[in-house]
Design a protein around this motif. Structure first.
Motif, short mmCIF file in Angstrom:
data_model
loop_
_atom_site.label_atom_id
_atom_site.label_comp_id
_atom_site.label_asym_id
_atom_site.label_seq_id
_atom_site.Cartn_x
_atom_site.Cartn_y
_atom_site.Cartn_z
N MET A 1 0.81 -1.19 0.00
CA MET A 1 0.00 0.00 0.00
C MET A 1 0.86 1.26 0.00
N LYS A 2 2.02 1.23 0.66
CA LYS A 2 2.78 2.46 0.80
C LYS A 2 3.24 3.02 -0.53
N HIS A 3 3.60 2.17 -1.50
CA HIS A 3 4.07 2.69 -2.77
C HIS A 3 2.95 3.37 -3.54
N ILE A 4 1.79 2.78 -3.54
CA ILE A 4 0.67 3.39 -4.26
C ILE A 4 0.25 4.68 -3.60
N ILE A 5 0.24 4.72 -2.27
CA ILE A 5 -0.13 5.96 -1.62
C ILE A 5 0.89 7.03 -1.94
N SER A 6 2.17 6.71 -1.88
CA SER A 6 3.16 7.74 -2.15
C SER A 6 3.05 8.25 -3.57
N PHE A 7 2.79 7.37 -4.53
CA PHE A 7 2.60 7.84 -5.89
C PHE A 7 1.34 8.67 -6.00
N ALA A 8 0.28 8.14 -5.50
CA ALA A 8 -1.00 8.81 -5.67
C ALA A 8 -1.02 10.16 -5.00
N LEU A 9 -0.22 10.35 -4.00
CA LEU A 9 -0.21 11.62 -3.31
C LEU A 9 0.34 12.76 -4.15
N VAL A 10 0.89 12.46 -5.29
CA VAL A 10 1.25 13.55 -6.18
C VAL A 10 0.02 14.38 -6.50
N LEU A 11 -1.14 13.76 -6.35
CA LEU A 11 -2.38 14.49 -6.57
C LEU A 11 -2.56 15.59 -5.55
N ALA A 12 -1.83 15.51 -4.47
CA ALA A 12 -1.98 16.50 -3.41
C ALA A 12 -1.10 17.71 -3.65
N PHE A 13 -0.98 18.14 -4.87
CA PHE A 13 -0.10 19.25 -5.16
C PHE A 13 -0.77 20.60 -4.99
N ALA A 14 -1.92 20.63 -4.39
CA ALA A 14 -2.65 21.89 -4.24
C ALA A 14 -1.83 22.92 -3.50
N SER A 15 -1.96 24.14 -3.91
CA SER A 15 -1.34 25.25 -3.21
C SER A 15 -1.84 25.26 -1.77
N THR A 16 -0.96 25.60 -0.83
CA THR A 16 -1.42 25.63 0.56
C THR A 16 -2.43 26.74 0.78
N SER A 17 -2.57 27.65 -0.18
CA SER A 17 -3.59 28.68 -0.05
C SER A 17 -4.94 28.22 -0.58
N TYR A 18 -5.00 27.00 -1.11
CA TYR A 18 -6.26 26.47 -1.62
C TYR A 18 -7.24 26.36 -0.48
N ALA A 19 -8.32 27.07 -0.56
CA ALA A 19 -9.29 27.11 0.54
C ALA A 19 -10.51 26.27 0.20
N GLN A 20 -10.99 25.57 1.17
CA GLN A 20 -12.22 24.81 1.02
C GLN A 20 -13.40 25.73 1.30
N ASP A 21 -14.53 25.48 0.65
CA ASP A 21 -15.72 26.28 0.87
C ASP A 21 -16.42 25.93 2.18
N ASN A 22 -16.08 24.80 2.75
CA ASN A 22 -16.72 24.42 4.00
C ASN A 22 -15.65 24.19 5.06
N LYS A 23 -16.07 23.77 6.26
CA LYS A 23 -15.13 23.66 7.36
C LYS A 23 -14.50 22.28 7.52
N GLU A 24 -14.81 21.36 6.64
CA GLU A 24 -14.19 20.04 6.77
C GLU A 24 -12.74 20.11 6.30
N LYS A 25 -11.97 19.09 6.68
CA LYS A 25 -10.56 19.04 6.27
C LYS A 25 -10.46 19.14 4.76
N PRO A 26 -9.41 19.77 4.26
CA PRO A 26 -9.21 19.83 2.81
C PRO A 26 -9.03 18.42 2.24
N PHE A 27 -9.43 18.23 1.00
CA PHE A 27 -9.24 16.94 0.35
C PHE A 27 -7.75 16.69 0.16
N PHE A 28 -7.03 17.67 -0.38
CA PHE A 28 -5.57 17.63 -0.51
C PHE A 28 -5.01 18.65 0.47
N ASP A 29 -4.02 18.27 1.29
CA ASP A 29 -3.53 19.19 2.32
C ASP A 29 -2.05 18.98 2.60
N MET A 30 -1.20 19.67 1.85
CA MET A 30 0.24 19.55 2.06
C MET A 30 0.70 20.28 3.32
#
Length: 162
Positions: A1-30
């Motif tokens: 699982m660790k290799h796939i998670i580490s690869f797939a996390l490239v999807l988490a490249f969102a800018s740290t200023s990316y704001a969610q419209d609601n109060k739940e945790k961000p989907f991607f959060d570096m």
């Protein structure tokens, strides 16, 4: 699982200023995700990626520029080490992407990672229709969140003159 998670996390490249419209945790959060943090200072805008639904799951692919491959390899090793700690029972703060991906693996999804000359292709699949449905739901969520990030980056990235 660790290799796939580490690869797939490239999807988490969102800018740290990316704001969610609601109060739940961000989907991607570096900023706060223990797994994703190593990407915080990388120029993730230069890594290209796509997610597609396929009949029995999803296909994720990424292209890493040649001059970033060593940096990405180091980041990937850090993510792998973090996932190993989590698998041994250490609790850590993770984003919704990482949580959702882990839930897919726990539900029986299978992964296959293929290294290519320019990056990676990852297949997340299942023979169980219920699990395929979960994979498809996540693929659509990834696509949706990617669109949101691209729009946010257009608004926050200075235009280059040229």
């Amino acid at each position: 699982m660790k290799h796939i998670i580490s690869f797939a996390l490239v999807l988490a490249f969102a800018s740290t200023s990316y704001a969610q419209d609601n109060k739940e945790k961000p989907f991607f959060d570096m900023e706060n995700c223990t797994i994703c943090k190593c990407m915080k200072n990388m120029d993730m805008n230069r890594i290209k990626w796509e997610t597609h639904k396929i009949d029995n799951g999803m296909l994720m692919m990424m292209v890493v520029p040649e001059d970033m491959k060593a940096t990405w390899a180091t980041c990937k090793k850090n993510m792998d080490a973090t996932v190993t700690k989590m698998e041994s029972g250490t609790e850590m703060e993770v984003c919704r992407f990482c949580t959702s991906f882990g839930e897919l693996m726990e539900s029986g999804a299978k992964t296959k990672e293929l290294e290519t000359a320019v990056g990676c292709i990852t297949l997340v699949t299942s023979d169980d229709p219920a699990v395929v449905g979960k994979i498809h739901t996540m693929a659509l969520k990834i696509q949706d969140e990617h669109k949101k990030m691209m729009e946010m980056m257009k608004k926050t990235t200075p235009k280059q003159s040229g």
